[in-house]
Design a protein around this motif. Sequence first.
Motif, PDB file in Angstrom:
ATOM      1  N   TYR A 121      31.362  37.790  25.297  1.00  0.00           N
ATOM      2  CA  TYR A 121      31.212  38.400  23.973  1.00  0.00           C
ATOM      3  C   TYR A 121      29.741  38.571  23.652  1.00  0.00           C
ATOM      4  N   TRP A 122      29.413  39.683  23.004  1.00  0.00           N
ATOM      5  CA  TRP A 122      28.096  39.860  22.405  1.00  0.00           C
ATOM      6  C   TRP A 122      28.271  39.509  20.939  1.00  0.00           C
ATOM      7  N   LEU A 131      28.081  37.530  12.472  1.00  0.00           N
ATOM      8  CA  LEU A 131      28.049  38.765  11.688  1.00  0.00           C
ATOM      9  C   LEU A 131      28.837  39.884  12.375  1.00  0.00           C
ATOM     10  N   ARG A 132      28.751  39.936  13.694  1.00  0.00           N
ATOM     11  CA  ARG A 132      29.436  40.975  14.474  1.00  0.00           C
ATOM     12  C   ARG A 132      29.821  40.370  15.811  1.00  0.00           C
ATOM     13  N   LEU A 133      31.033  40.713  16.266  1.00  0.00           N
ATOM     14  CA  LEU A 133      31.554  40.154  17.510  1.00  0.00           C
ATOM     15  C   LEU A 133      32.146  41.286  18.339  1.00  0.00           C
ATOM     16  N   VAL A 134      31.616  41.468  19.559  1.00  0.00           N
ATOM     17  CA  VAL A 134      32.056  42.532  20.457  1.00  0.00           C
ATOM     18  C   VAL A 134      32.399  41.910  21.807  1.00  0.00           C
ATOM     19  N   ARG A 135      33.659  42.072  22.257  1.00  0.00           N
ATOM     20  CA  ARG A 135      34.005  41.575  23.591  1.00  0.00           C
ATOM     21  C   ARG A 135      33.547  42.599  24.614  1.00  0.00           C
ATOM     22  N   LYS A 149      38.524  48.614  21.306  1.00  0.00           N
ATOM     23  CA  LYS A 149      39.142  48.454  19.990  1.00  0.00           C
ATOM     24  C   LYS A 149      38.074  48.533  18.909  1.00  0.00           C
ATOM     25  N   PRO A 150      38.236  49.472  17.991  1.00  0.00           N
ATOM     26  CA  PRO A 150      37.273  49.565  16.893  1.00  0.00           C
ATOM     27  C   PRO A 150      37.412  48.398  15.910  1.00  0.00           C
ATOM     28  N   PHE A 151      36.396  48.217  15.106  1.00  0.00           N
ATOM     29  CA  PHE A 151      36.401  47.261  14.006  1.00  0.00           C
ATOM     30  C   PHE A 151      37.541  47.592  13.044  1.00  0.00           C
ATOM     31  N   ASN A 152      38.188  46.587  12.506  1.00  0.00           N
ATOM     32  CA  ASN A 152      39.280  46.724  11.528  1.00  0.00           C
ATOM     33  C   ASN A 152      40.464  47.528  12.049  1.00  0.00           C
ATOM     34  N   GLU A 196      35.478  43.686  17.704  1.00  0.00           N
ATOM     35  CA  GLU A 196      35.459  44.973  18.395  1.00  0.00           C
ATOM     36  C   GLU A 196      35.410  44.746  19.890  1.00  0.00           C
ATOM     37  N   GLY A 197      35.610  45.824  20.635  1.00  0.00           N
ATOM     38  CA  GLY A 197      35.341  45.774  22.060  1.00  0.00           C
ATOM     39  C   GLY A 197      36.563  45.796  22.942  1.00  0.00           C
ATOM     40  N   LEU A 198      36.395  45.252  24.151  1.00  0.00           N
ATOM     41  CA  LEU A 198      37.376  45.393  25.215  1.00  0.00           C
ATOM     42  C   LEU A 198      38.699  44.719  24.895  1.00  0.00           C
TER      43      LEU A 198
END
Length: 180
Positions: free
Chosen positions: A72-73, A155-159, A7-10, A46-48
Amino acid sequence: MLIAFNKPFNVLCQFTDRSQPPRATLAGFALPPAVYAAGRLDYDSEGLLLLTDDGGLAHRLTDPRHKQPKCYWVQVEGVPTDDQLQALRQGVLLNDGPTLPVQVQRLEAAPPLWPRDPPVRFRKTVPDAWLAITLREGRNRQVRRMTAAVGLPTLRLVRASIGAYALADLQPGQWRALQQ
């Protein structure tokens, strides 16, 4: 059917949006028909994201009683201290109660990610760091609220993963079918 989607940001993790103006949704990514998101990922994360057409599988993936680990990163503002990391590991008190303990480690370098659009605002005078956080519950905006509670705004969150399923090399907007 089980789908891994980056899933992209926004982008909303649903297929329709009634807000004005409408926001980007999953409908814009040519996903197979009759699948729906098994769980949520915030609009600004963002992410999985796992999607399925199997209600039982969706329940096993998302019900808190099954405690699927989610990794999460997380890019945070500031340099985490040992005390801040220990507070996360023990669980923190949020306005809706205490969280369960999490696994957290400081990453030596940023994970191998795609550039975000728009990019995270860079500030020369404010350092940032990357953490890997694994939790087994899934409250609303939990990772962001936990890092903020210990003085490390996200600031940024990526699963990166859910249980045995990982993002791997999927780029934003890409998906692949998974073996169940």
